[in-house]
Design a protein around this motif. Structure first.
Motif, PDB file in Angstrom:
ATOM      1  N   THR A 102      -2.470  -0.301  -6.082  1.00 24.01           N
ATOM      2  CA  THR A 102      -2.889  -1.617  -5.590  1.00 24.01           C
ATOM      3  C   THR A 102      -2.058  -2.663  -6.317  1.00 24.01           C
ATOM      4  OG1 THR A 102      -5.203  -1.076  -5.081  1.00 24.01           O
ATOM      5  CG2 THR A 102      -4.731  -3.356  -5.593  1.00 24.01           C
ATOM      6  N   ILE A 122       4.500  -9.296   2.226  1.00 23.73           N
ATOM      7  CA  ILE A 122       3.436  -8.289   2.418  1.00 23.73           C
ATOM      8  C   ILE A 122       3.967  -7.128   3.267  1.00 23.73           C
ATOM      9  CG2 ILE A 122       1.161  -7.879   3.463  1.00 23.73           C
ATOM     10  CD1 ILE A 122       0.623 -10.950   2.805  1.00 23.73           C
ATOM     11  N   LYS A 123       4.685  -7.463   4.355  1.00 19.91           N
ATOM     12  CA  LYS A 123       5.221  -6.392   5.222  1.00 19.91           C
ATOM     13  C   LYS A 123       6.205  -5.517   4.452  1.00 19.91           C
ATOM     14  CE  LYS A 123       4.655  -8.646   9.690  1.00 19.91           C
ATOM     15  NZ  LYS A 123       5.281  -9.469  10.692  1.00 19.91           N
ATOM     16  N   LYS A 126       4.251  -3.205   2.177  1.00 22.73           N
ATOM     17  CA  LYS A 126       3.564  -2.155   2.932  1.00 22.73           C
ATOM     18  C   LYS A 126       4.553  -1.131   3.519  1.00 22.73           C
ATOM     19  CE  LYS A 126      -0.777  -2.735   3.376  1.00 22.73           C
ATOM     20  NZ  LYS A 126      -1.798  -1.973   2.691  1.00 22.73           N
ATOM     21  N   ARG A 127       5.746  -1.619   3.885  1.00 25.37           N
ATOM     22  CA  ARG A 127       6.761  -0.708   4.442  1.00 25.37           C
ATOM     23  C   ARG A 127       7.226   0.265   3.355  1.00 25.37           C
ATOM     24  NH1 ARG A 127      10.539  -4.331   5.826  1.00 25.37           N
ATOM     25  NH2 ARG A 127       9.270  -5.066   7.549  1.00 25.37           N
ATOM     26  N   PRO A 130       3.493   2.491   1.782  1.00 24.23           N
ATOM     27  CA  PRO A 130       2.397   2.508   2.768  1.00 24.23           C
ATOM     28  C   PRO A 130       1.076   3.034   2.205  1.00 24.23           C
ATOM     29  CG  PRO A 130       4.107   4.140   3.312  1.00 24.23           C
ATOM     30  CD  PRO A 130       4.624   3.357   2.160  1.00 24.23           C
ATOM     31  N   CYS A 132      -0.255   2.052  -0.524  1.00 22.47           N
ATOM     32  CA  CYS A 132      -0.793   1.070  -1.485  1.00 22.47           C
ATOM     33  C   CYS A 132      -1.571  -0.040  -0.788  1.00 22.47           C
ATOM     34  CB  CYS A 132       0.338   0.431  -2.282  1.00 22.47           C
ATOM     35  SG  CYS A 132       1.131   1.600  -3.388  1.00 22.47           S
ATOM     36  N   ALA A 133      -2.525  -0.604  -1.521  1.00 17.16           N
ATOM     37  CA  ALA A 133      -3.268  -1.772  -1.030  1.00 17.16           C
ATOM     38  C   ALA A 133      -2.640  -3.037  -1.603  1.00 17.16           C
ATOM     39  CB  ALA A 133      -4.724  -1.682  -1.475  1.00 17.16           C
ATOM     40  N   VAL A 134      -2.688  -4.092  -0.808  1.00 18.58           N
ATOM     41  CA  VAL A 134      -2.221  -5.398  -1.281  1.00 18.58           C
ATOM     42  C   VAL A 134      -3.421  -6.341  -1.358  1.00 18.58           C
ATOM     43  CG1 VAL A 134      -0.840  -7.446  -0.720  1.00 18.58           C
ATOM     44  CG2 VAL A 134       0.131  -5.164  -0.400  1.00 18.58           C
ATOM     45  N   GLY A 153      -0.778  -7.172   6.808  1.00 16.31           N
ATOM     46  CA  GLY A 153      -1.101  -5.963   6.057  1.00 16.31           C
ATOM     47  C   GLY A 153      -1.901  -6.170   4.777  1.00 16.31           C
ATOM     48  N   ASP A 155      -4.894  -6.395   2.360  1.00 15.57           N
ATOM     49  CA  ASP A 155      -6.156  -5.666   2.476  1.00 15.57           C
ATOM     50  C   ASP A 155      -7.332  -6.413   1.865  1.00 15.57           C
ATOM     51  OD1 ASP A 155      -5.126  -2.741   3.233  1.00 15.57           O
ATOM     52  OD2 ASP A 155      -3.777  -3.564   1.706  1.00 15.57           O
ATOM     53  N   ARG A 340      -5.777   4.013  -4.445  1.00 14.87           N
ATOM     54  CA  ARG A 340      -5.960   2.643  -3.968  1.00 14.87           C
ATOM     55  C   ARG A 340      -7.266   2.051  -4.483  1.00 14.87           C
ATOM     56  NH1 ARG A 340      -4.388   0.730   1.740  1.00 14.87           N
ATOM     57  NH2 ARG A 340      -6.526  -0.036   1.676  1.00 14.87           N
TER      58      ARG A 340
END
Ligand code: SAM
Length: 346
Positions: A102, A122-123, A126-127, A130, A132-134, A153, A155, A340
Motif C-alpha cells: 500500500t 495513480i494510473k 497501478k500499472r 497492480p 498494490c493499493a493506493v 484507481g 482505493d 494490501r
C-alpha cells in the motif's frame, strides 16, 4: 468502570454519558482493561498480523492555514518542496522492494497537483504495481475530483475530521475552512466507494472530554474503514507554539475505545505517537492498533514535512528500517505482513 468497557465491546457503542464517564473517570485499571480487551478484539479479526503502509509525503505546500499545522500557508520558515510524478514512482519502487503493498500519497492542499497530474500518477502506480493499493490523503477536493481519482484507481482516502464540534473546529481553523465542508467530503468519499479514514488529534488546544465524546459518536455514525488518531504536538512556528502536547495515555485509551467500537477498523499506530514517546508505536499496537506507516519519502525531504516539532524521520520510522520494525513487532508477539491489508469485507 469495567462494565462500560464490557458494554462497549458487546454493543459497539455507549451513550454520551457513558463515554463521558469513561473519559473523565479513567483510572489505570480501566485503562489496562480497555487495552487488553481491545487487543483481544483485534486478534479475533486480524490474528497477529500488522499491516504496513508506505507513506510518501508528496508536497508540503499548502493553501490552508490551520493553526496547529507546521506546513500551514503562513509559516514562512517552512522550506517548501513538491515531488515530481517520477519521484513519487521511484518511492513506490523502493517501497515495493521493501515489501510494501500500500502506498499512501499525503500532502498539503497544493494546487499544483491537478486532477490530470494525479490521475496520471495513480494510473502509473497501478500499472506498475497492480497488486498494490493506493491511498490518498490530500485534503478537501470536489466530488468530481474525488471521482476522477477513484476512477483512475485510488482505493482509499484519509481525511481526518479533526474535531466533530463546530465551536472547537473554529478554535483550530481560520474562517475559510468549515466542519460542514469536511463532513461533506467524507460523505462524498464514502458514496464514491473509497475505503475512508477519518480521525482527530488528541489534546488539540481547547479540546475537552465533551469534544472527544462527540468525536467518538461521529466516528460511530460514519463507520469509517480507517481511523487516524494521534496526539497533538506543538510546532514552534504556528500560533499554537506554546500549547502543551497531547497525552500519551489518553491517546492509547482512545485507540482502545475505537477498536472496541469499530472492531474491524484499520487503526494505525501513528508517527505522532512515535514522536511523543520512544515506544509509542509499540504501545499503540498494545492498545489495539493494527497498522504502521513507515516513511518512504526521499530522505532529502523528510525533515521538511514538519507538521510538528521533533518529528521522527530516522530509525524505526524510516521504511529502510523495516527489519528493525519487524523485530520490534515480533518481540511483542506480532508479525508484519506483506499484503494490501484491505478492510475485511464480511
Ligand atoms: N492536507 C491533508 C489534510 O488536511 O487532510 C493531509 C495532510 S495533514 C498535514 C495530515 C494530518 O496531520 C492532519 O489531518 C492533522 O490531524 C495532522 N496534524 C497536523 N498538524 C499536527 C500537529 N501539530 N500535531 C499532530 N498532528 C498534526
Amino acid at each position: 468502570m469495567k462494565e462500560y468497557i464490557d458494554r462497549l465491546r458487546e454493543e459497539h457503542t455507549l451513550d454520551r454519558e457513558g463515554f463521558l464517564t469513561l473519559l473523565s473517570r479513567r483510572d489505570p485499571a480501566t485503562q489496562e482493561y480497555a487495552m487488553e480487551e481491545a487487543v483481544k478484539v483485534r486478534r479475533q479479526i486480524y490474528g497477529k498480523d500488522i499491516y504496513i503502509r508506505g507513506l510518501v509525503e508528496i508536497t508540503n505546500y499548502c493553501k490552508n492555514n490551520c493553526y496547529y499545522c507546521g506546513i500551514r500557508r503562513e509559516n514562512r520558515k517552512a522550506s517548501r518542496y513538491r515531488l515530481t510524478p517520477d519521484q513519487i514512482l521511484d518511492c513506490c519502487r523502493d517501497g515495493y522492494q521493501l515489501g510494501f503493498r500500500t502506498f499512501v500519497l499525503q500532502g498539503g492542499e497544493d494546487g499544483w497537483y491537478t486532477d490530470e497530474i494525479l490521475t496520471a500518477v495513480i494510473k502509473d502506480i497501478k500499472r506498475e504495481f497492480p497488486d498494490c493499493a493506493v491511498t490518498l490523503s490530500l485534503g478537501e477536493r470536489t466530488f468530481e475530483s474525488y471521482q476522477k481519482l477513484y476512477d483512475a484507481g485510488a482505493d482509499r482516502y484519509l481525511l481526518r475530521h479533526e474535531t466533530a464540534t463546530e465551536e472547537h473546529y473554529r478554535k483550530l481553523h481560520p474562517q475559510d475552512l468549515s466542519l460542514e465542508d469536511r463532513k461533506t467530503c467524507l460523505r462524498d468519499l464514502k458514496e464514491i466507494g473509497y475505503q475512508v479514514g477519518a480521525g482527530f488529534m488528541v489534546g488539540s488546544p481547547g479540546q475537552t472530554y465533551a469534544h472527544l465524546v462527540e468525536d467518538l459518536l461521529f466516528l460511530r455514525g460514519l463507520s469509517p474503514h480507517m481511523v487516524g488518531i494521534g496526539p497533538f504536538l506543538s510546532h514552534q512556528d504556528t500560533p499554537f507554539a506554546n500549547e502543551p502536547n497531547g497525552d500519551l495515555d489518553l491517546t492509547l485509551f482512545l485507540l482502545a475505545l475505537i477498536r472496541l467500537m469499530l472492531p474491524k477498523v484499520l487503526l494505525p499506530s501513528t508517527t505522532a505517537l512515535g514522536t511523543l514517546h520512544p515506544d509509542g508505536r509499540k504501545l499503540g499496537i498494545l492498545a489495539g492498533c493494527n497498522v504502521v506507516m513507515p516513511n518512504l519519502s526521499p530522505s532529502g525531504v523528510r525533515e521538511k514535512y514538519l507538521l510538528y516539532d521533533n518529528k521522527i524521520a530516522t530509525g524505526l520510522e524510516a521504511a529502510e528500517s523495516i527489519d528493525l520494525l519487524k523485530r520490534q513487532m515480533e518481540e511483542i508477539g506480532y508479525r508484519i505482513v506483506c499484503a494490501r491489508g484491505d478492510y475485511p469485507v464480511s
